[in-house]
Motif scaffolding. Sequence first.
Motif, PDB file in Angstrom:
ATOM      1  N   ILE A  41       0.929  -1.150   0.334  1.00 52.88           N
ATOM      2  CA  ILE A  41      -0.245   0.141   0.116  1.00 52.88           C
ATOM      3  C   ILE A  41       0.991   1.326  -0.221  1.00 52.88           C
ATOM      4  O   ILE A  41       0.537   2.166  -0.942  1.00 52.88           O
ATOM      5  N   LEU A  42       2.510   1.032   0.742  1.00 53.77           N
ATOM      6  CA  LEU A  42       2.830   2.556   1.035  1.00 53.77           C
ATOM      7  C   LEU A  42       3.418   2.382  -0.306  1.00 53.77           C
ATOM      8  O   LEU A  42       3.648   3.518  -0.673  1.00 53.77           O
ATOM      9  N   ALA A  43       3.909   2.055  -0.986  1.00 57.15           N
ATOM     10  CA  ALA A  43       4.948   1.527  -2.297  1.00 57.15           C
ATOM     11  C   ALA A  43       4.079   1.925  -3.652  1.00 57.15           C
ATOM     12  O   ALA A  43       4.343   3.034  -4.371  1.00 57.15           O
ATOM     13  N   ALA A  44       1.991   1.656  -3.352  1.00 55.80           N
ATOM     14  CA  ALA A  44       1.553   1.825  -4.121  1.00 55.80           C
ATOM     15  C   ALA A  44       1.215   3.563  -4.446  1.00 55.80           C
ATOM     16  O   ALA A  44       0.725   3.962  -5.299  1.00 55.80           O
ATOM     17  N   THR A  45       0.946   3.855  -2.776  1.00 53.94           N
ATOM     18  CA  THR A  45       0.712   5.215  -2.310  1.00 53.94           C
ATOM     19  C   THR A  45       1.897   6.464  -3.486  1.00 53.94           C
ATOM     20  O   THR A  45       1.696   7.376  -3.802  1.00 53.94           O
ATOM     21  N   THR A  46       3.201   5.842  -3.125  1.00 53.39           N
ATOM     22  CA  THR A  46       4.843   6.839  -3.658  1.00 53.39           C
ATOM     23  C   THR A  46       4.229   7.237  -4.627  1.00 53.39           C
ATOM     24  O   THR A  46       4.705   8.131  -5.210  1.00 53.39           O
ATOM     25  N   THR A  47       4.155   5.611  -5.235  1.00 53.09           N
ATOM     26  CA  THR A  47       4.055   5.541  -6.705  1.00 53.09           C
ATOM     27  C   THR A  47       3.106   6.442  -7.162  1.00 53.09           C
ATOM     28  O   THR A  47       3.335   7.290  -8.554  1.00 53.09           O
ATOM     29  N   LEU A  48       2.039   6.962  -7.176  1.00 52.41           N
ATOM     30  CA  LEU A  48       0.895   7.472  -7.565  1.00 52.41           C
ATOM     31  C   LEU A  48       0.979   9.484  -6.827  1.00 52.41           C
ATOM     32  O   LEU A  48       1.104   9.598  -8.160  1.00 52.41           O
ATOM     33  N   PHE A  49       1.969   9.197  -6.302  1.00 48.32           N
ATOM     34  CA  PHE A  49       1.524  10.544  -5.805  1.00 48.32           C
ATOM     35  C   PHE A  49       2.844  11.418  -6.890  1.00 48.32           C
ATOM     36  O   PHE A  49       3.297  12.562  -7.521  1.00 48.32           O
ATOM     37  N   LEU A  50       4.471  10.009  -6.847  1.00 51.38           N
ATOM     38  CA  LEU A  50       5.287  10.759  -8.073  1.00 51.38           C
ATOM     39  C   LEU A  50       4.050  10.541  -9.579  1.00 51.38           C
ATOM     40  O   LEU A  50       5.357  11.531  -9.843  1.00 51.38           O
ATOM     41  N   GLN A  51       3.695   9.972  -9.546  1.00 51.48           N
ATOM     42  CA  GLN A  51       3.480  10.130 -11.523  1.00 51.48           C
ATOM     43  C   GLN A  51       1.818  11.753 -11.121  1.00 51.48           C
ATOM     44  O   GLN A  51       2.069  12.341 -12.545  1.00 51.48           O
ATOM     45  N   ILE A  52       1.600  11.818 -10.130  1.00 53.69           N
ATOM     46  CA  ILE A  52       0.951  12.600 -10.111  1.00 53.69           C
ATOM     47  C   ILE A  52       1.448  14.244 -10.146  1.00 53.69           C
ATOM     48  O   ILE A  52       1.871  15.232 -11.195  1.00 53.69           O
ATOM     49  N   LEU A  53       2.714  14.167  -9.332  1.00 49.03           N
ATOM     50  CA  LEU A  53       4.426  15.180  -9.889  1.00 49.03           C
ATOM     51  C   LEU A  53       4.855  14.925 -11.089  1.00 49.03           C
ATOM     52  O   LEU A  53       5.073  16.198 -11.308  1.00 49.03           O
ATOM     53  N   SER A  54       5.320  13.971 -11.186  1.00 52.69           N
ATOM     54  CA  SER A  54       5.722  14.815 -13.363  1.00 52.69           C
ATOM     55  C   SER A  54       4.602  14.855 -13.643  1.00 52.69           C
ATOM     56  O   SER A  54       5.186  15.625 -14.757  1.00 52.69           O
ATOM     57  N   ASN A  55       3.131  13.979 -13.895  1.00 49.27           N
ATOM     58  CA  ASN A  55       2.637  15.342 -14.452  1.00 49.27           C
ATOM     59  C   ASN A  55       2.018  16.607 -15.001  1.00 49.27           C
ATOM     60  O   ASN A  55       1.775  17.694 -15.427  1.00 49.27           O
TER      61      ASN A  55
END
Length: 79
Positions: free
Chosen positions: A8-22
Amino acid sequence: MFNQKVSILAATTTLFLQILSNLANDYGDSVHGADSGQRAGPQRAVQSGQVTAAAMQKGMGLFAALAALSDLKPPDLAQ
């Protein structure tokens, strides 16, 4: 061994990084002139004026902080 909390923490971090990238891509393309009124495709937030460059920078800072915080190990996972 599968650990649901880590997943869950890995998925959350990935989601935040994808939003940041966009957000960073939208901001960067607008600031450096890659986006213009003649751009094909969907409108970009900063280029179209829907979001100011300053607001986009704040959003980028927020998601960078959220990604960093979500990457920290909770005490029960430190073992």
